[in-house]
Design an enzyme around this catalytic site. Structure first.
Site, PDB file in Angstrom:
ATOM      1  N   ASP A   8      37.726 -45.248   8.148  1.00  0.00           N
ATOM      2  CA  ASP A   8      37.786 -46.103   6.963  1.00  0.00           C
ATOM      3  C   ASP A   8      38.708 -45.557   5.869  1.00  0.00           C
ATOM      4  OD1 ASP A   8      35.279 -46.051   8.451  1.00  0.00           O
ATOM      5  OD2 ASP A   8      34.566 -47.599   7.087  1.00  0.00           O
ATOM      6  N   GLU A  39      38.715 -51.390   5.913  1.00  0.00           N
ATOM      7  CA  GLU A  39      37.845 -52.303   5.181  1.00  0.00           C
ATOM      8  C   GLU A  39      37.454 -51.814   3.784  1.00  0.00           C
ATOM      9  OE1 GLU A  39      34.106 -53.517   5.431  1.00  0.00           O
ATOM     10  OE2 GLU A  39      33.210 -51.555   5.331  1.00  0.00           O
ATOM     11  N   ASN A  40      37.781 -50.577   3.436  1.00  0.00           N
ATOM     12  CA  ASN A  40      37.512 -50.089   2.080  1.00  0.00           C
ATOM     13  C   ASN A  40      38.795 -49.712   1.345  1.00  0.00           C
ATOM     14  OD1 ASN A  40      34.871 -48.586   3.736  1.00  0.00           O
ATOM     15  ND2 ASN A  40      34.487 -50.082   2.131  1.00  0.00           N
ATOM     16  N   HIS A  68      32.605 -55.575   4.735  1.00  0.00           N
ATOM     17  CA  HIS A  68      33.292 -55.995   3.506  1.00  0.00           C
ATOM     18  C   HIS A  68      34.574 -56.767   3.818  1.00  0.00           C
ATOM     19  CE1 HIS A  68      30.653 -53.788   0.817  1.00  0.00           C
ATOM     20  NE2 HIS A  68      30.808 -52.693   1.539  1.00  0.00           N
ATOM     21  N   HIS A 154      31.224 -50.813  13.807  1.00  0.00           N
ATOM     22  CA  HIS A 154      31.047 -50.622  12.367  1.00  0.00           C
ATOM     23  C   HIS A 154      29.552 -50.733  12.061  1.00  0.00           C
ATOM     24  CE1 HIS A 154      33.142 -50.312   8.515  1.00  0.00           C
ATOM     25  NE2 HIS A 154      32.220 -51.107   8.012  1.00  0.00           N
ATOM     26  N   HIS A 179      32.148 -46.809   9.267  1.00  0.00           N
ATOM     27  CA  HIS A 179      31.234 -47.309   8.226  1.00  0.00           C
ATOM     28  C   HIS A 179      30.545 -46.201   7.425  1.00  0.00           C
ATOM     29  CE1 HIS A 179      28.655 -50.054   6.046  1.00  0.00           C
ATOM     30  NE2 HIS A 179      27.566 -49.463   6.515  1.00  0.00           N
ATOM     31  N   HIS A 181      31.558 -43.089   6.839  1.00  0.00           N
ATOM     32  CA  HIS A 181      32.560 -42.279   6.128  1.00  0.00           C
ATOM     33  C   HIS A 181      32.400 -40.778   6.331  1.00  0.00           C
ATOM     34  CE1 HIS A 181      33.684 -45.603   2.965  1.00  0.00           C
ATOM     35  NE2 HIS A 181      33.486 -46.089   4.192  1.00  0.00           N
TER      36      HIS A 181
END
Length: 271
Positions: A8, A39-40, A68, A154, A179, A181
């Site tokens: 991520d 996604e982040n 997200h 995820h 997801h 991290h």
């Protein structure tokens, strides 16, 4: 095939690390294909079209999303226009875009990438990821229609990710979690040839709480109340992920190496 999966991307720091390092790594590590979970990447939650273009131009062949996926409204249209961005297969039946597709790789080879969302401990009840990935993998036979198959799981729960790894073993070259991290230390090759790691970690500043400036999450844990917004940490990012080398004839992984490059974590590379 030589494949790199990066976890991520969190905020500006993570984006900067991708832009700074990825093109060089593609050359030095002789990479054939790169997948980045993004996604982040925009403000710590979600992805904008502009930042997707930035990461693709930096050297990613495919961007995966997550829960997200559509926090930024422009992604609703962008994901339909840009086939190199995948949202989770089981996000919602009416969600735009695709959750799996074939990609071209050097030498006429084909790579199949798919992403699913877990159900355990997630904030909303997504559809069953096991039946979703089962259907998605049917046209992507390893060593036949695809020379490599990558599955991004995820999810929160390590048990759910590990179950997915074994469920896809023999049908995937790499099953990797995203997801949480936090990179896990369980990189391995499963019995039927799938490389596996429970979580790739993040491409972000590890002097943080999973990529966010420390004060606000600590305040929420200590007081039980939010005082402000979560904002991404802006220190030097570490690139985290996994490198996999596969056999073209079978699609099986023959080598899997966790990646940590720059920033605060101990460095490791495929060589």
């Amino acid at each position: 095939m030589r494949i790199l999966f990066l976890g991520d991307v969190v905020g500006r720091s993570g984006r900067a690390a991708i832009v700074q390092h990825l093109a060089r790594l593609r050359s030095e590590w002789r990479l054939d294909f790169v997948v980045v979970n993004a996604e982040n990447a925009s403000g710590g939650m979600g992805l904008t079209g502009a930042h997707a273009k930035l990461l693709l131009e930096a050297g990613a062949d495919c961007l995966t999303l997550g829960d997200h996926a559509f926090d930024h409204r422009d992604m609703l249209a962008f994901v339909e226009q840009e086939p190199r961005v995948l949202r989770p297969l089981n996000f919602a039946k009416a969600a735009p875009g695709k959750g799996a597709r074939f990609f071209a790789a050097p030498g006429g080879r084909r790579v199949f990438v798919a992403q699913v969302l877990g159900q355990v401990f997630m904030k909303r009840p997504f559809d069953d990821p096991f039946s979703a990935i089962d259907a998605a993998l049917k046209p992507a036979a390893l060593g036949g229609a695809a020379q490599a198959v990558l599955v991004d799981v995820h999810a929160e729960a390590t048990s759910e990710k590990m179950a997915m790894g074994h469920w896809c073993d023999g049908r995937a070259s790499l099953v990797v979690g995203t997801h949480t991290h936090v990179p896990t230390a369980d990189t391995q090759i499963l019995e039927r040839g799938a490389a596996y790691q429970s979580d790739a970690g993040m491409c972000g500043d590890y002097d943080s709480v999973i990529g966010m400036e420390k004060l606000e999450p600590i305040t929420r844990f200590v007081t039980g109340m939010a005082k402000g917004r979560m904002t991404p940490a802006t220190g030097t990012a570490t690139l985290s992920g996994v490198f996999v080398e596969t056999e073209d004839a079978t699609g099986r992984a023959r080598r899997a190496v966790p990646i940590r490059l720059g920033g605060r974590l101990t460095e490791a590379s495929p060589d």
